[in-house]
Design a protein around this motif. Structure first.
Motif, PDB file in Angstrom:
ATOM      1  N   VAL A   9       0.512  -1.672   0.019  1.00 32.97           N
ATOM      2  CA  VAL A   9      -0.233  -0.536   0.138  1.00 32.97           C
ATOM      3  C   VAL A   9       0.739   1.355   0.487  1.00 32.97           C
ATOM      4  N   ARG A  31       2.511   1.718  -3.567  1.00 31.47           N
ATOM      5  CA  ARG A  31       1.327   2.575  -4.382  1.00 31.47           C
ATOM      6  C   ARG A  31       1.252   3.917  -4.329  1.00 31.47           C
ATOM      7  N   ARG A  58       1.372   6.931  -6.963  1.00 34.44           N
ATOM      8  CA  ARG A  58      -0.030   8.043  -7.242  1.00 34.44           C
ATOM      9  C   ARG A  58       0.636   8.681  -7.044  1.00 34.44           C
ATOM     10  N   ASP A  96      -5.820  -7.284  -4.228  1.00 34.07           N
ATOM     11  CA  ASP A  96      -7.314  -7.130  -5.284  1.00 34.07           C
ATOM     12  C   ASP A  96      -7.423  -5.881  -4.115  1.00 34.07           C
ATOM     13  N   VAL A 104      -5.012  -4.280  -2.419  1.00 35.08           N
ATOM     14  CA  VAL A 104      -5.031  -3.045  -2.548  1.00 35.08           C
ATOM     15  C   VAL A 104      -5.159  -1.378  -3.104  1.00 35.08           C
ATOM     16  N   GLU A 105      -5.547  -1.577  -4.110  1.00 36.69           N
ATOM     17  CA  GLU A 105      -5.910  -0.791  -4.264  1.00 36.69           C
ATOM     18  C   GLU A 105      -6.689   0.009  -4.149  1.00 36.69           C
ATOM     19  N   VAL A 110      -5.419   1.585  -1.099  1.00 35.39           N
ATOM     20  CA  VAL A 110      -4.615   2.943  -0.939  1.00 35.39           C
ATOM     21  C   VAL A 110      -5.535   4.106  -1.395  1.00 35.39           C
ATOM     22  N   ARG A 111      -6.701   3.874  -2.015  1.00 32.38           N
ATOM     23  CA  ARG A 111      -7.548   5.131  -2.169  1.00 32.38           C
ATOM     24  C   ARG A 111      -8.456   5.094  -0.099  1.00 32.38           C
TER      25      ARG A 111
END
Length: 168
Positions: free
Chosen positions: A26, A29, A33, A143, A145-146, A149-150
């Motif tokens: 995380v 990422r 980003r 799956d 992780v993204e 992150v948000r």
């Protein structure tokens, strides 16, 4: 002590124990980003092995600390994320445990006793499937992780104004 207005985001774990590396994934990422969408000032991104003294040092003096860690649950649902919030020195005890022997729970209690807790502590605990030696997250944890992150970016955005006021 560092600025009381800062936000610390800490990925806890061990990238060489499969899903235990989710906190590190995380953070990696988030760094990627932030190249396109810079984070607000006074954001510290750090990884940690979960040792209580190191955790306390990373969140000491923060307005907000967001911690991402793997968790073991029984029964478990790999990839499921639990959001726990600490305010006023009280942490709801989840039905999960850290994937480290001594870790987050001990760090929170020690920091509370020593008066070193951040003003707010948000913990994202991700249920893991694989903790054996090796690299790479299991599919269910990868799956998660993204979206996680948000969620962390949302925590930062909601608290950036408070963080900015803490610097003045």
């Amino acid at each position: 002590m560092r600025s009381r207005g800062r936000i610390a985001v800490i990925g806890v774990g061990n990238e060489f124990r499969r899903d235990d590396g989710v906190g590190w994934a995380v953070l990696a990422r988030l760094r990627e980003r932030s190249e396109d969408r810079p984070l607000p000032p006074d954001i510290d991104l750090a990884i940690c092995d979960g040792e209580p003294g190191r955790l306390i040092g990373l969140w000491e003096g923060a307005h907000l600390a967001v911690v991402v860690d793997a968790a073991h649950t029984h029964p478990g649902t790999p990839g499921r994320v639990h959001r726990l919030e600490l305010d006023a020195g009280l942490l709801a005890q989840p039905a999960t445990t850290s994937s480290h022997g001594l870790g987050l729970g001990e760090a929170v209690e020690l920091a509370r006793v020593l008066g070193l807790l951040p003003e707010r502590l948000i913990v994202y605990a991700v249920e893991g499937a694989a903790s054996e030696l090796g690299t790479g997250l299991s599919p269910a944890v990868a799956d998660a992780v993204e979206p996680l992150v948000r969620s962390v970016e949302d925590e930062i955005a909601r608290n950036a104004d408070v963080s900015a006021r803490g610097r003045t």
